[in-house]
Design an enzyme around this catalytic site. Structure first.
Site, mmCIF file in Angstrom:
data_model
loop_
_atom_site.group_PDB
_atom_site.id
_atom_site.type_symbol
_atom_site.label_atom_id
_atom_site.label_comp_id
_atom_site.label_asym_id
_atom_site.label_seq_id
_atom_site.Cartn_x
_atom_site.Cartn_y
_atom_site.Cartn_z
ATOM 1 N N SER A 271 98.486 10.932 -95.074
ATOM 2 C CA SER A 271 99.487 10.985 -93.550
ATOM 3 C C SER A 271 98.046 10.576 -92.399
ATOM 4 O O SER A 271 98.420 9.873 -91.073
ATOM 5 C CB SER A 271 99.764 12.681 -93.060
ATOM 6 N N LYS B 298 95.028 16.511 -88.393
ATOM 7 C CA LYS B 298 96.165 15.103 -87.707
ATOM 8 C C LYS B 298 95.394 14.987 -85.792
ATOM 9 O O LYS B 298 94.224 15.605 -85.685
ATOM 10 C CB LYS B 298 97.283 16.526 -87.240
#
Length: 199
Positions: free
Chosen positions: A48, A103
């Site tokens: 990701s 993230k």
């Protein structure tokens, strides 16, 4: 029954064993303090955050920069600095507190976030500088609706994966509360060919 008399050799052996045990205990205590309050290693499990971070990368995370959480109580030590847009952050996943996520921080408290034609807009202004200009952000999750905008609540952050096509992030599950922050990713330390500062 006679008591066994220890000779000098036995006393030396016991002394050496005791010294080793004490050294190991002290080392474990220091390791726990460092891991809890200063720096912690993490392994990247998914793609990701490609290409910034690849599956299997081992990274170090600075835990005191945002004010480390004190175990077993709902308190934090004072922060060295506040989170900044562009920081790659590790946090407790809001939908499952047993999981840690990583993230990139995009939206700060009070800001309005929009994704349009692959570009992120903050308060109506496109993010095209630094790392953001190199990425294409997809309108997935809640952002599939045209001109969808969200305003980041106080003490929360909006985050996206660098690999926007394959990342479950704030587009899907919302915001990261400040209390969930664990730290800032600072360096890849393994494998050797991937050693670098994380930007």
């Amino acid at each position: 029954m006679k008591n066994k008399v220890l000779d000098g050799t036995d006393r030396k052996k016991k002394g050496v064993i005791r010294d080793w045990v004490e050294s190991i205990i002290v080392a474990l205590i220091f390791a726990m303090i460092i891991r809890t309050f200063i720096i912690q290693a993490f392994k990247i499990p998914t793609g990701s955050m490609r290409t910034t971070l690849l599956e299997g990368d081992l990274i170090l995370v600075n835990k005191f920069i945002y004010g480390v959480k004190i175990p077993f109580v709902d308190l934090r030590l004072p922060a060295v600095r506040q989170p900044v847009r562009g920081d790659v952050i590790v946090f407790i996943y809001p939908e499952d507190r047993k999981k840690d996520f990583i993230k990139r921080l995009i939206g700060l408290p009070g800001e309005t976030v929009e994704i349009r034609n692959g570009t992120v807009y903050i308060n109506g202004k496109a993010l095209t500088d630094s790392v953001f200009g190199k990425m294409f952000y997809y309108n997935y999750g809640d952002f599939q609706a045209q001109e969808y905008k969200v305003t980041v609540p106080n003490d929360n952050f909006f985050v996206l994966g660098d690999n926007s096509a394959s990342s479950k992030d704030s587009r899907y599950w919302g915001f990261v509360p400040r209390k969930n922050l664990l730290g800032k990713a600072i360096v890849i330390y393994w494998p050797p060919q991937r050693i670098r500062i994380i930007k």
